[in-house]
Motif scaffolding. Structure first.
Motif, PDB file in Angstrom:
ATOM      1  N   LYS A 112       7.284  15.928  21.178  1.00  0.00           N
ATOM      2  CA  LYS A 112       7.256  17.277  21.771  1.00  0.00           C
ATOM      3  C   LYS A 112       5.990  18.022  21.321  1.00  0.00           C
ATOM      4  O   LYS A 112       5.290  18.612  22.138  1.00  0.00           O
ATOM      5  CB  LYS A 112       8.508  18.077  21.345  1.00  0.00           C
ATOM      6  CG  LYS A 112       9.739  17.680  22.125  1.00  0.00           C
ATOM      7  CD  LYS A 112      10.843  18.728  22.035  1.00  0.00           C
ATOM      8  CE  LYS A 112      11.530  18.724  20.693  1.00  0.00           C
ATOM      9  NZ  LYS A 112      12.807  19.458  20.661  1.00  0.00           N
ATOM     10  N   GLU A 113       5.730  17.952  20.039  1.00  0.00           N
ATOM     11  CA  GLU A 113       4.535  18.641  19.518  1.00  0.00           C
ATOM     12  C   GLU A 113       3.258  18.073  20.128  1.00  0.00           C
ATOM     13  O   GLU A 113       2.347  18.808  20.494  1.00  0.00           O
ATOM     14  CB  GLU A 113       4.462  18.491  17.992  1.00  0.00           C
ATOM     15  CG  GLU A 113       5.319  19.496  17.267  1.00  0.00           C
ATOM     16  CD  GLU A 113       5.163  19.375  15.754  1.00  0.00           C
ATOM     17  OE1 GLU A 113       4.044  19.043  15.282  1.00  0.00           O
ATOM     18  OE2 GLU A 113       6.176  19.599  15.063  1.00  0.00           O
ATOM     19  N   ASP A 132      10.734  14.613  18.060  1.00  0.00           N
ATOM     20  CA  ASP A 132      10.196  15.934  17.698  1.00  0.00           C
ATOM     21  C   ASP A 132       8.679  15.921  17.662  1.00  0.00           C
ATOM     22  O   ASP A 132       8.020  16.847  18.128  1.00  0.00           O
ATOM     23  CB  ASP A 132      10.757  16.388  16.347  1.00  0.00           C
ATOM     24  CG  ASP A 132      12.207  16.843  16.494  1.00  0.00           C
ATOM     25  OD1 ASP A 132      12.612  17.165  17.642  1.00  0.00           O
ATOM     26  OD2 ASP A 132      12.940  16.829  15.478  1.00  0.00           O
ATOM     27  N   ILE A 191       2.822  19.188  23.748  1.00  0.00           N
ATOM     28  CA  ILE A 191       2.433  20.601  23.837  1.00  0.00           C
ATOM     29  C   ILE A 191       0.950  20.767  23.452  1.00  0.00           C
ATOM     30  O   ILE A 191       0.203  21.469  24.133  1.00  0.00           O
ATOM     31  CB  ILE A 191       3.377  21.466  22.973  1.00  0.00           C
ATOM     32  CG1 ILE A 191       4.723  21.553  23.700  1.00  0.00           C
ATOM     33  CG2 ILE A 191       2.799  22.860  22.722  1.00  0.00           C
ATOM     34  CD1 ILE A 191       5.868  22.004  22.842  1.00  0.00           C
ATOM     35  N   ALA A 219      10.960  22.152  26.133  1.00  0.00           N
ATOM     36  CA  ALA A 219       9.983  22.382  25.063  1.00  0.00           C
ATOM     37  C   ALA A 219       8.700  22.998  25.621  1.00  0.00           C
ATOM     38  O   ALA A 219       8.128  23.911  25.026  1.00  0.00           O
ATOM     39  CB  ALA A 219       9.685  21.073  24.332  1.00  0.00           C
ATOM     40  N   LEU A 237      14.549  17.514  28.085  1.00  0.00           N
ATOM     41  CA  LEU A 237      14.222  18.055  26.759  1.00  0.00           C
ATOM     42  C   LEU A 237      12.737  18.410  26.639  1.00  0.00           C
ATOM     43  O   LEU A 237      12.380  19.449  26.063  1.00  0.00           O
ATOM     44  CB  LEU A 237      14.619  17.054  25.664  1.00  0.00           C
ATOM     45  CG  LEU A 237      16.143  16.861  25.507  1.00  0.00           C
ATOM     46  CD1 LEU A 237      16.460  15.716  24.559  1.00  0.00           C
ATOM     47  CD2 LEU A 237      16.789  18.161  25.009  1.00  0.00           C
ATOM     48  N   LEU A 238      11.905  17.570  27.212  1.00  0.00           N
ATOM     49  CA  LEU A 238      10.460  17.880  27.164  1.00  0.00           C
ATOM     50  C   LEU A 238      10.151  19.099  28.022  1.00  0.00           C
ATOM     51  O   LEU A 238       9.347  19.953  27.644  1.00  0.00           O
ATOM     52  CB  LEU A 238       9.627  16.689  27.648  1.00  0.00           C
ATOM     53  CG  LEU A 238       9.105  15.718  26.591  1.00  0.00           C
ATOM     54  CD1 LEU A 238       8.207  14.685  27.255  1.00  0.00           C
ATOM     55  CD2 LEU A 238       8.331  16.437  25.487  1.00  0.00           C
TER      56      LEU A 238
END
Ligand code: ATP
Ligand code: MG
Length: 393
Positions: free
Chosen positions: A92-93, A89, A96, A135, A131-132
């Motif tokens: 991902k942040e 998680d 981004i 996101a 998944l990335l």
């Protein structure tokens, strides 16, 4: 953007087995050398078949890129952001946030390319990719996935820490200096010889240089200009050992004894002889000049043959088939042009005849040189003994 590592890419063609280590070690050495010119502290190293340059302190991004763009052997430079592994998680942040800073314009297509170098990571590379990707699409609605021809390839490498990169800066190509021996560049203050030195260095050859000056006919400023050119070449080729030869007495003696229309050729022959002598003493395997066919009277095929005749070493003339403008284009690209055109007198041009021979007859030239027999050997000895060494870096 907080890049602190640069992944260095190099062409791997033709560097198998033992050559691979030599190539990589030389590349690491040259990167370390090039980064000495940038503000800050850096470490270049090789690990798991990859080469990195890492900043250990604050640095200026543009300055580092411009230093790395001068290291032959590099095909591309990828600025990397490194994240601690704090779970997917968080990754991902982080990714981004990275994209948000790195791409002001989000209207681009992309593809995620994950590599799991650490096999105990809980997701495999296919899962990370999808998944990335999701996101990123959720975060930036303008971005689109294109798996065949993406404008941005987002690389995510799971190692002890996580390496993320997507930008590449083009390197200069060529081979790392030091992988192909050493050669002696005849460096004048002109446009052509610095370009010639650059081109041979690009093939991995270390460069030493020799400059002939004729004080007081040539000035201290002319000498400083050549030292500056050597320093500019050193930006690409590592330190350049520049040998400076006082050529005045030899030049005056030729002027006194030989027909004036043959002066340039005879002078050039003595330059080559002296350069070759220094080259032998310094373990150089060849000479390099900035000659180009037909550019001036001393560069017709007949003149080149007459000049070449005194050399036993190979003479490399990388700009031989180039037009002046093509040489100028490279000089501008490598930033030697502005220095080369500074208007200081050149030792060759001081004594040039109004009508130099364009088709020298070798027999006649040799006959003229016989007139120098009485003193020339002693003069050559003195010129070599009184040579000065400047280390340009
Ligand atoms: P450049 O632009 O490199 O000076 P040029 O077009 O002026 O070349 P020449 O002066 O004929 O041509 O010189 C031909 C080559 O001889 C040069 O490229 C250089 O390699 C060498 N050379 C000429 N003069 C010197 C000098 N004073 N010291 C060292 N090398 C020289
Ligand atoms: Mg010249």
């Amino acid at each position: 953007m907080e890049y602190n590592i640069f992944l260095i890419k190099y062409a791997e063609i033709g560097i198998k087995g033992k050559n691979r280590y030599l190539f990589e070690d030389a590349l690491v050495r040259q990167i370390q050398y090039a980064l000495k010119k940038a503000e800050g502290e850096f470490k270049a190293y090789k690990t798991q078949g990859r080469i990195y340059a890492e900043a250990l302190s604050d640095f200026d991004y543009d300055e580092v890129i411009s230093c790395l763009k001068k290291v032959f052997g590099i095909t591309a430079i990828c600025p990397v952001v490194v994240f601690e592994d704090k779970g997917f998680d968080q990754l991902k942040e982080d990714v981004i946030a990275y994209l948000d800073k790195a791409y002001a314009d989000k209207n681009i297509s992309f593809k995620v390319n994950a590599r799991r170098a650490r096999k105990n990571y809980p997701l495999d590379s296919m899962e990370i990719n999808s998944l990335l990707g999701e996101a990123v699409l959720d975060a930036f609605t303008e971005m689109k996935v294109d798996v065949h021809n993406p404008q941005m390839l987002l690389q995510v490498e799971i190692r002890e820490r996580i390496y993320v990169y997507s930008r590449t800066e083009k390197g200069p190509g060529g081979m790392p200096v030091g992988t192909n021996g050493k050669a002696m560049l005849l460096l004048s203050g002109g446009i052509d010889s610095p370009v010639a030195g650059y081109m041979i260095a690009k093939r991995g050859v270390k460069i030493d240089a020799v400059y002939f000056h004729a004080p007081p006919y040539t000035s201290e400023r002319a000498r400083q200009k050549v030292v500056e050119l050597a320093r500019l070449i050193a930006g690409y080729a590592g330190p350049v050992y520049l040998h400076i030869i006082n050529f005045t007495d030899i030049q005056l003696y030729i002027y006194e004894k030989c027909p004036h229309e043959e002066l340039t050729i005879i002078m050039r022959r003595y330059m080559m002889r002296i350069a070759e002598q220094i080259a032998k003493e310094t373990e150089c395997l060849g000479l390099i000049t900035g000659e180009s066919i037909g550019q001036v009277a001393s560069q017709t095929l007949q003149s080149l043959a007459a000049t070449n005749e005194v050399c036993t070493m190979p003479v490399y003339r990388p700009v031989i088939g180039f037009d002046k403008q093509e040489i100028v284009d490279i000089a501008e690209k490598i930033n030697t042009y502005e220095t080369s055109i500074l208007p200081f007198e050149d030792c060759c041009t001081i004594f040039v005849a109004r009508h130099p021979v364009t088709k020298p007859n070798l027999k006649a030239i040799k006959r003229s040189e016989v007139r120098l027999e009485e003193k020339i050997d002693e003069m050559l000895r003195i010129a070599l003994e009184s040579k000065e060494l400047v280390i340009a870096e």
